[in-house]
Enzyme design. Structure first.
Site, mmCIF file in Angstrom:
data_model
loop_
_atom_site.group_PDB
_atom_site.id
_atom_site.type_symbol
_atom_site.label_atom_id
_atom_site.label_comp_id
_atom_site.label_asym_id
_atom_site.label_seq_id
_atom_site.Cartn_x
_atom_site.Cartn_y
_atom_site.Cartn_z
ATOM 1 N N SER A 144 0.822 -1.217 0.000
ATOM 2 C CA SER A 144 0.000 0.000 0.000
ATOM 3 C C SER A 144 0.846 1.253 0.000
ATOM 4 C CB SER A 144 -0.830 0.068 1.285
ATOM 5 O OG SER A 144 -1.781 -0.930 1.325
ATOM 6 N N HIS A 165 -0.987 -3.054 -7.377
ATOM 7 C CA HIS A 165 -1.707 -2.610 -6.178
ATOM 8 C C HIS A 165 -3.212 -2.753 -6.398
ATOM 9 C CE1 HIS A 165 -2.924 0.714 -3.178
ATOM 10 N NE2 HIS A 165 -2.769 -0.425 -2.538
ATOM 11 N N GLU A 177 -3.514 -0.538 -9.670
ATOM 12 C CA GLU A 177 -2.417 0.374 -10.009
ATOM 13 C C GLU A 177 -1.215 -0.497 -10.399
ATOM 14 O OE1 GLU A 177 -3.262 4.322 -7.283
ATOM 15 O OE2 GLU A 177 -2.155 2.697 -6.325
ATOM 16 N N ASN A 215 -3.427 6.066 -2.746
ATOM 17 C CA ASN A 215 -3.112 6.247 -1.318
ATOM 18 C C ASN A 215 -2.412 7.563 -1.024
ATOM 19 O OD1 ASN A 215 -4.404 3.934 -0.643
ATOM 20 N ND2 ASN A 215 -2.565 2.667 -0.484
HETATM 21 C C1 LIG Z 1 -3.878 9.161 12.282
HETATM 22 C C2 LIG Z 1 -3.876 7.776 11.754
HETATM 23 C C3 LIG Z 1 -4.234 7.707 10.333
HETATM 24 C C4 LIG Z 1 -3.590 6.566 9.620
HETATM 25 C C5 LIG Z 1 -3.513 6.882 8.188
HETATM 26 C C6 LIG Z 1 -3.275 5.694 7.345
HETATM 27 C C7 LIG Z 1 -4.083 5.849 6.076
HETATM 28 C C8 LIG Z 1 -3.918 4.696 5.198
HETATM 29 C C9 LIG Z 1 -4.806 4.799 3.992
HETATM 30 C C10 LIG Z 1 -4.400 3.814 3.003
HETATM 31 C C11 LIG Z 1 -5.294 2.580 3.017
HETATM 32 C C12 LIG Z 1 -4.564 1.435 2.406
HETATM 33 C C13 LIG Z 1 -5.479 0.506 1.663
HETATM 34 C C14 LIG Z 1 -5.071 0.413 0.242
HETATM 35 O O1 LIG Z 1 -3.896 0.206 -0.053
HETATM 36 C C15 LIG Z 1 -6.016 0.629 -0.841
HETATM 37 C C16 LIG Z 1 -7.448 0.274 -0.599
HETATM 38 O O2 LIG Z 1 -7.896 -0.801 -0.840
HETATM 39 S S1 LIG Z 1 -8.381 1.506 0.003
HETATM 40 C C17 LIG Z 1 -9.953 0.786 0.174
HETATM 41 C C18 LIG Z 1 -10.722 0.833 -1.100
HETATM 42 N N1 LIG Z 1 -12.027 0.295 -0.866
HETATM 43 C C19 LIG Z 1 -13.088 1.034 -0.655
HETATM 44 O O3 LIG Z 1 -13.029 2.243 -0.707
HETATM 45 C C20 LIG Z 1 -14.355 0.287 -0.317
HETATM 46 C C21 LIG Z 1 -15.492 1.197 -0.128
HETATM 47 N N2 LIG Z 1 -16.699 0.419 0.160
HETATM 48 C C22 LIG Z 1 -17.466 -0.136 -0.795
HETATM 49 O O4 LIG Z 1 -17.213 -0.006 -1.975
HETATM 50 C C23 LIG Z 1 -18.666 -0.900 -0.307
HETATM 51 O O5 LIG Z 1 -18.995 -0.452 0.960
HETATM 52 C C24 LIG Z 1 -18.452 -2.459 -0.297
HETATM 53 C C25 LIG Z 1 -18.288 -2.964 -1.744
HETATM 54 C C26 LIG Z 1 -17.262 -2.872 0.536
HETATM 55 C C27 LIG Z 1 -19.701 -3.121 0.306
HETATM 56 O O6 LIG Z 1 -20.797 -2.674 -0.388
HETATM 57 P P1 LIG Z 1 -22.260 -2.636 0.258
HETATM 58 O O7 LIG Z 1 -23.206 -2.208 -0.812
HETATM 59 O O8 LIG Z 1 -22.227 -1.880 1.500
HETATM 60 O O9 LIG Z 1 -22.510 -4.124 0.712
HETATM 61 P P2 LIG Z 1 -23.020 -5.375 -0.077
HETATM 62 O O10 LIG Z 1 -22.862 -6.488 0.883
HETATM 63 O O11 LIG Z 1 -24.368 -5.135 -0.672
HETATM 64 O O12 LIG Z 1 -21.962 -5.586 -1.254
HETATM 65 C C28 LIG Z 1 -22.114 -5.032 -2.543
HETATM 66 C C29 LIG Z 1 -21.602 -6.067 -3.540
HETATM 67 O O13 LIG Z 1 -20.231 -6.373 -3.291
HETATM 68 C C30 LIG Z 1 -20.072 -7.749 -2.979
HETATM 69 N N3 LIG Z 1 -19.052 -7.881 -1.935
HETATM 70 C C31 LIG Z 1 -19.002 -7.153 -0.819
HETATM 71 N N4 LIG Z 1 -17.918 -7.484 -0.102
HETATM 72 C C32 LIG Z 1 -17.299 -8.478 -0.787
HETATM 73 C C33 LIG Z 1 -16.136 -9.231 -0.568
HETATM 74 N N5 LIG Z 1 -15.378 -9.055 0.522
HETATM 75 N N6 LIG Z 1 -15.791 -10.151 -1.484
HETATM 76 C C34 LIG Z 1 -16.527 -10.351 -2.585
HETATM 77 N N7 LIG Z 1 -17.643 -9.645 -2.870
HETATM 78 C C35 LIG Z 1 -18.025 -8.738 -1.970
HETATM 79 C C36 LIG Z 1 -21.416 -8.218 -2.508
HETATM 80 O O14 LIG Z 1 -21.586 -9.599 -2.715
HETATM 81 C C37 LIG Z 1 -22.342 -7.401 -3.378
HETATM 82 O O15 LIG Z 1 -22.392 -7.999 -4.661
HETATM 83 P P3 LIG Z 1 -23.729 -7.962 -5.508
HETATM 84 O O16 LIG Z 1 -23.404 -8.698 -6.769
HETATM 85 O O17 LIG Z 1 -24.054 -6.507 -5.734
HETATM 86 O O18 LIG Z 1 -24.738 -8.647 -4.657
HETATM 87 N N1 LIG Z 2 -6.117 -4.155 3.694
HETATM 88 C C1 LIG Z 2 -6.252 -3.406 2.609
HETATM 89 O O1 LIG Z 2 -7.277 -2.736 2.430
HETATM 90 C C2 LIG Z 2 -5.174 -3.364 1.605
HETATM 91 C C3 LIG Z 2 -3.923 -3.879 1.876
HETATM 92 N N2 LIG Z 2 -2.930 -3.830 0.924
HETATM 93 C C4 LIG Z 2 -1.619 -4.394 1.209
HETATM 94 O O2 LIG Z 2 -1.703 -5.809 1.032
HETATM 95 C C5 LIG Z 2 -0.833 -6.462 1.977
HETATM 96 C C6 LIG Z 2 -1.648 -7.436 2.812
HETATM 97 O O3 LIG Z 2 -2.683 -6.768 3.463
HETATM 98 P P1 LIG Z 2 -3.929 -7.559 4.094
HETATM 99 O O4 LIG Z 2 -4.304 -8.687 3.212
HETATM 100 O O5 LIG Z 2 -4.918 -6.544 4.466
HETATM 101 O O6 LIG Z 2 -3.250 -8.146 5.421
HETATM 102 P P2 LIG Z 2 -3.700 -9.386 6.303
HETATM 103 O O7 LIG Z 2 -3.151 -9.139 7.640
HETATM 104 O O8 LIG Z 2 -5.145 -9.645 6.123
HETATM 105 O O9 LIG Z 2 -2.906 -10.613 5.627
HETATM 106 C C7 LIG Z 2 -1.524 -10.743 5.614
HETATM 107 C C8 LIG Z 2 -1.200 -12.231 5.584
HETATM 108 O O10 LIG Z 2 0.188 -12.407 5.319
HETATM 109 C C9 LIG Z 2 0.621 -13.541 6.045
HETATM 110 N N3 LIG Z 2 2.071 -13.476 6.146
HETATM 111 C C10 LIG Z 2 2.806 -12.613 6.897
HETATM 112 N N4 LIG Z 2 4.123 -12.838 6.661
HETATM 113 C C11 LIG Z 2 4.198 -13.835 5.743
HETATM 114 C C12 LIG Z 2 5.275 -14.498 5.091
HETATM 115 N N5 LIG Z 2 6.544 -14.166 5.323
HETATM 116 N N6 LIG Z 2 4.994 -15.481 4.197
HETATM 117 C C13 LIG Z 2 3.714 -15.828 3.945
HETATM 118 N N7 LIG Z 2 2.658 -15.231 4.533
HETATM 119 C C14 LIG Z 2 2.903 -14.250 5.421
HETATM 120 C C15 LIG Z 2 -0.121 -13.460 7.365
HETATM 121 O O11 LIG Z 2 -0.202 -14.726 7.991
HETATM 122 C C16 LIG Z 2 -1.484 -12.938 6.910
HETATM 123 O O12 LIG Z 2 -2.386 -13.997 6.671
HETATM 124 C C17 LIG Z 2 -0.153 -5.341 2.765
HETATM 125 O O13 LIG Z 2 1.066 -5.044 2.140
HETATM 126 C C18 LIG Z 2 -1.137 -4.177 2.635
HETATM 127 O O14 LIG Z 2 -0.533 -2.935 2.775
HETATM 128 C C19 LIG Z 2 -3.141 -3.313 -0.329
HETATM 129 C C20 LIG Z 2 -4.371 -2.821 -0.667
HETATM 130 C C21 LIG Z 2 -5.475 -2.765 0.286
#
Ligand SMILES: CCCCCCCCCCCCCC(=O)CC(=O)SCCNC(=O)CCNC(=O)[C@H](O)C(C)(C)COP(=O)(O)OP(=O)(O)OC[C@H]1O[C@@H](n2cnc3c(N)ncnc32)[C@H](O)[C@@H]1OP(=O)(O)O
Ligand SMILES: NC(=O)C1=CN([C@@H]2O[C@H](COP(=O)(O)OP(=O)(O)OC[C@H]3O[C@@H](n4cnc5c(N)ncnc54)[C@H](O)[C@@H]3O)[C@@H](O)[C@H]2O)C=CC1
Length: 309
Positions: A144, A165, A177, A215
């Site tokens: 990430s 990504h 990405e 991100n």
């Molecule tokens: C001071 C401290 C601060 C710390 C700062 C640190 C900041 C760090 C930020 C960086 C984060 C890093 C993460 C990253 O690298 C990148 C990311 O991934 S960011 C996250 C991006 N994701 C989102 O933004 C998700 C937003 N949410 C949604 O889109 C919806 O809420 C969601 C799809 C999750 C759920 O939808 P909803 O309508 O609420 O629920 P439903 O249950 O109806 O689902 C709709 C649809 O999707 C299917 N589905 C839901 N979940 C899953 C799943 N896990 N796997 C498979 N399918 C799933 C569900 O079945 C529904 O399908 P239909 O066909 O429509 O029935």
């Molecule tokens: N959580 C999120 O929304 C997102 C996370 N990422 C990135 O993806 C990566 C994984 O994140 P998550 O799946 O959320 O974490 P998670 O905690 O759900 O899963 C990580 C897994 O890696 C396994 N693991 C740790 N060290 C290992 C090793 N040496 N060999 C094999 N397995 C090992 C752990 O047992 C665990 O099951 C991180 O780099 C995170 O930054 C990227 C996009 C979105």
């Protein structure tokens, strides 16, 4: 087995583009991201080996993939249940699991790493695999926030190393990405773009800059939300409602943080904080630190900013 194809890339004035056709994929890390990537790769016809150090996590991942695919099949194949069953069986047959990455990479075209967000742990993993994987195998990290260049530096395949990504939840989010470092070859980059396309995703090209595109913009937003809550300027519930109803976001920043995982958020924060020690933006967050210290990592542990039990 690697295959090379040539095709004419639109917009590139008939220049031939070579890419490795990726059939066998090793996904390392069976957590929320690894399991999601495995699901999508298996259901688009790739032979997937999902690897984790923890066997229980692998079993849970396979169960989760099957449950998700059953839901998809029920909807997509409502009129053709037999075709749906065949799709499900084929996809599940494409998934195997292992706790030993070294023994499975020998036959792989692509390794996608989705383990803990820690530079040293990722470098150790790739450094070891580099000695065991065939020469043609491409390595990609789903990090990430870490630099792909830094992760790749533990290997001798800088030209065959890039970033892929994905977004959470992987089966739903349409973006990937694709990140090239200054050493990533054009062939590797094109192979990663083509793989993303085969998964049915839309890809954007990114340079290896902090946070890539999404991100880099998402982190300050979530950070500001947490600071606002810490100052008492708004409750977490109100901030979430405001961003959902005011901006049309599917989740507010606290719901999204719980969904991503607060442990992962802390790894990201600590990494950026160490890289920018003088920037007050990355100062430690008491609220985040407390929740993580209490093992409240969000949805995956049943409690984070909110309770899920
Ligand atoms: C001071 C401290 C601060 C710390 C700062 C640190 C900041 C760090 C930020 C960086 C984060 C890093 C993460 C990253 O690298 C990148 C990311 O991934 S960011 C996250 C991006 N994701 C989102 O933004 C998700 C937003 N949410 C949604 O889109 C919806 O809420 C969601 C799809 C999750 C759920 O939808 P909803 O309508 O609420 O629920 P439903 O249950 O109806 O689902 C709709 C649809 O999707 C299917 N589905 C839901 N979940 C899953 C799943 N896990 N796997 C498979 N399918 C799933 C569900 O079945 C529904 O399908 P239909 O066909 O429509 O029935
Ligand atoms: N959580 C999120 O929304 C997102 C996370 N990422 C990135 O993806 C990566 C994984 O994140 P998550 O799946 O959320 O974490 P998670 O905690 O759900 O899963 C990580 C897994 O890696 C396994 N693991 C740790 N060290 C290992 C090793 N040496 N060999 C094999 N397995 C090992 C752990 O047992 C665990 O099951 C991180 O780099 C995170 O930054 C990227 C996009 C979105």
């Amino acid at each position: 087995m690697a295959f090379f194809t040539h095709h004419i890339c639109r917009g590139l004035s008939s220049s031939a583009v070579r890419h490795v056709v990726i059939k066998n994929v090793t996904i390392i890390g069976g957590g929320q991201m690894g399991a999601g990537i495995a699901q999508v790769a298996a259901s688009t016809g790739h032979a997937v080996t999902l690897v984790d150090t923890n066997e229980d996590i692998l079993k849970k991942a396979v169960k989760g993939i099957e449950g998700n695919l059953k839901r998809v099949v029920k909807k997509k194949f409502a009129d053709k249940p037999e075709a749906g069953e065949e799709f499900l069986q084929k996809a599940m047959q494409n998934v195997s699991i292992s706790t030993d990455a070294g023994s499975v990479v020998q036959g792989t075209d692509l390794v996608v790493e989705a383990i803990v967000e820690n530079l040293k742990v990722k470098q150790d993993l790739f450094g070891g695999l580099d000695k065991l994987a065939p020469a043609h195998t491409i390595f990609a990290s789903n990090t990430s926030s870490l630099s792909i260049t830094d992760i790749a530096s533990s290997t001798n395949r800088l030209d065959r190393f890039g970033g892929l990504h994905f977004f959470n939840p992987v089966p739903v989010m349409r973006l990937v990405e694709v990140i090239a470092t200054s050493s990533t070859s054009q062939e590797t980059f094109d192979s990663l773009l083509n793989f993303s396309k085969m998964l049915g995703k839309t890809s954007v090209s990114c340079k290896d800059t902090p946070g890539f595109i999404v991100n880099r913009l998402l982190l300050p937003y979530i950070l500001d939300a947490v600071r606002m809550y810490e100052r008492g300027d708004g409750s977490k519930e109100d901030i979430d409602i405001a961003m959902k109803l005011g901006c049309g976001y599917p989740m507010g920043p606290f719901e999204l943080s719980d969904y991503v995982g607060l442990d992962t958020m802390k790894f990201i924060m600590d990494g950026w904080s160490a890289a920018n020690p003088d920037n007050p933006m990355f100062a430690q967050s008491e609220v985040l630190n407390k929740l993580v210290a209490e093992g409240k990592f969000g949805k995956k542990t049943g409690e984070g900013f909110y309770k899920y039990k």
